[in-house]
Motif scaffolding. Structure first.
Motif, PDB file in Angstrom:
ATOM      1  N   GLY A  62     -13.009   7.582   1.514  1.00 22.55           N
ATOM      2  CA  GLY A  62     -13.190   8.108   0.168  1.00 22.55           C
ATOM      3  C   GLY A  62     -12.474   7.308  -0.906  1.00 22.55           C
ATOM      4  N   GLY A  63     -12.149   6.061  -0.617  1.00 26.06           N
ATOM      5  CA  GLY A  63     -11.475   5.206  -1.583  1.00 26.06           C
ATOM      6  C   GLY A  63      -9.975   5.392  -1.630  1.00 26.06           C
ATOM      7  N   GLU A  64      -9.422   6.207  -0.720  1.00 24.69           N
ATOM      8  CA  GLU A  64      -7.998   6.544  -0.762  1.00 24.69           C
ATOM      9  C   GLU A  64      -7.082   5.501  -0.118  1.00 24.69           C
ATOM     10  N   ARG A  65      -7.635   4.602   0.693  1.00 22.77           N
ATOM     11  CA  ARG A  65      -6.802   3.629   1.406  1.00 22.77           C
ATOM     12  C   ARG A  65      -6.475   2.444   0.499  1.00 22.77           C
ATOM     13  N   TRP A  66      -5.279   1.865   0.704  1.00 18.94           N
ATOM     14  CA  TRP A  66      -4.809   0.668  -0.012  1.00 18.94           C
ATOM     15  C   TRP A  66      -4.559  -0.443   1.002  1.00 18.94           C
ATOM     16  N   VAL A  67      -4.590  -1.704   0.551  1.00 22.39           N
ATOM     17  CA  VAL A  67      -4.305  -2.833   1.425  1.00 22.39           C
ATOM     18  C   VAL A  67      -3.452  -3.859   0.686  1.00 22.39           C
ATOM     19  N   ILE A  68      -2.620  -4.565   1.466  1.00 24.21           N
ATOM     20  CA  ILE A  68      -1.818  -5.689   0.978  1.00 24.21           C
ATOM     21  C   ILE A  68      -2.108  -6.873   1.894  1.00 24.21           C
ATOM     22  N   ASN A  69      -2.307  -8.043   1.312  1.00 24.22           N
ATOM     23  CA  ASN A  69      -2.444  -9.276   2.078  1.00 24.22           C
ATOM     24  C   ASN A  69      -1.034  -9.791   2.350  1.00 24.22           C
ATOM     25  N   ASN A  70      -0.600  -9.779   3.585  1.00 26.85           N
ATOM     26  CA  ASN A  70       0.775 -10.161   3.936  1.00 26.85           C
ATOM     27  C   ASN A  70       1.087 -11.632   3.692  1.00 26.85           C
ATOM     28  N   ASP A  71       0.076 -12.454   3.431  1.00 28.57           N
ATOM     29  CA  ASP A  71       0.293 -13.874   3.136  1.00 28.57           C
ATOM     30  C   ASP A  71       0.720 -14.118   1.693  1.00 28.57           C
ATOM     31  N   TRP A  72       0.481 -13.186   0.810  1.00 27.49           N
ATOM     32  CA  TRP A  72       0.797 -13.375  -0.605  1.00 27.49           C
ATOM     33  C   TRP A  72       2.297 -13.338  -0.834  1.00 27.49           C
ATOM     34  N   PRO A  73       2.806 -14.152  -1.750  1.00 22.75           N
ATOM     35  CA  PRO A  73       4.249 -14.135  -2.044  1.00 22.75           C
ATOM     36  C   PRO A  73       4.757 -12.753  -2.463  1.00 22.75           C
ATOM     37  N   ALA A  74       3.962 -12.012  -3.222  1.00 18.98           N
ATOM     38  CA  ALA A  74       4.391 -10.681  -3.674  1.00 18.98           C
ATOM     39  C   ALA A  74       4.423  -9.656  -2.544  1.00 18.98           C
ATOM     40  N   ALA A  75       3.789  -9.953  -1.423  1.00 21.17           N
ATOM     41  CA  ALA A  75       3.712  -8.988  -0.326  1.00 21.17           C
ATOM     42  C   ALA A  75       5.084  -8.615   0.216  1.00 21.17           C
ATOM     43  N   LYS A  76       6.022  -9.542   0.242  1.00 27.48           N
ATOM     44  CA  LYS A  76       7.364  -9.228   0.745  1.00 27.48           C
ATOM     45  C   LYS A  76       8.033  -8.168  -0.118  1.00 27.48           C
ATOM     46  N   ILE A  77       7.875  -8.295  -1.424  1.00 26.44           N
ATOM     47  CA  ILE A  77       8.450  -7.299  -2.332  1.00 26.44           C
ATOM     48  C   ILE A  77       7.701  -5.975  -2.195  1.00 26.44           C
ATOM     49  N   GLN A  78       6.385  -6.036  -2.151  1.00 30.05           N
ATOM     50  CA  GLN A  78       5.586  -4.816  -2.007  1.00 30.05           C
ATOM     51  C   GLN A  78       5.943  -4.072  -0.724  1.00 30.05           C
ATOM     52  N   MET A  79       6.044  -4.805   0.382  1.00 26.70           N
ATOM     53  CA  MET A  79       6.401  -4.168   1.657  1.00 26.70           C
ATOM     54  C   MET A  79       7.811  -3.590   1.618  1.00 26.70           C
TER      55      MET A  79
END
Length: 116
Positions: A62-79
């Motif tokens: 239903g559009g509720e899921r989110w994703v992060i690409n772990n290769d992106w530099p910002a992913a470390k901060i997001q995680m």
């Protein structure tokens, strides 16, 4: 420094049109990697929240899921933000990218903030 400014400006531009949601973090059962040269992807949901204005491509769950690409530099901060919030039980607000470029049926998280 110019690259960081460009990234920040592009993220600010997406705030007005991407999906958004506030809630507590719940990670999906695993991370997905496409091979030894990829850090993979992190899928997660926010409980106790309702996603507002997801893009039309965000059709999974239903559009509720989110994703992060772990290769992106910002992913470390997001995680780091997601893990800190999950461990402490704090809520986060997510602003999306308004696209599903990382995973075809899931909106990509652009900005993540701990709110309480």
């Amino acid at each position: 420094m110019k690259i960081l400014i460009a990234i920040a400006l592009s993220l600010v531009a997406t705030l007005a049109i991407g999906g958004s949601e506030t809630g507590t973090v719940r990670f999906e059962h695993g991370q997905y990697a496409s091979g030894p040269n990829s850090a993979g992807y992190t899928f997660f949901y926010l409980d106790d929240g309702t996603k507002v204005a997801p893009p039309g491509c965000a059709t999974f769950a239903g559009g509720e899921r989110w994703v992060i690409n772990n290769d992106w530099p910002a992913a470390k901060i997001q995680m780091s933000v997601l893990l800190a919030a999950a461990v402490s039980g704090k809520r986060v607000t997510i602003y999306g990218s308004n696209n599903c470029s990382v995973w075809g049926d899931t909106e990509t998280a652009a900005n993540i903030f701990i709110v309480d």
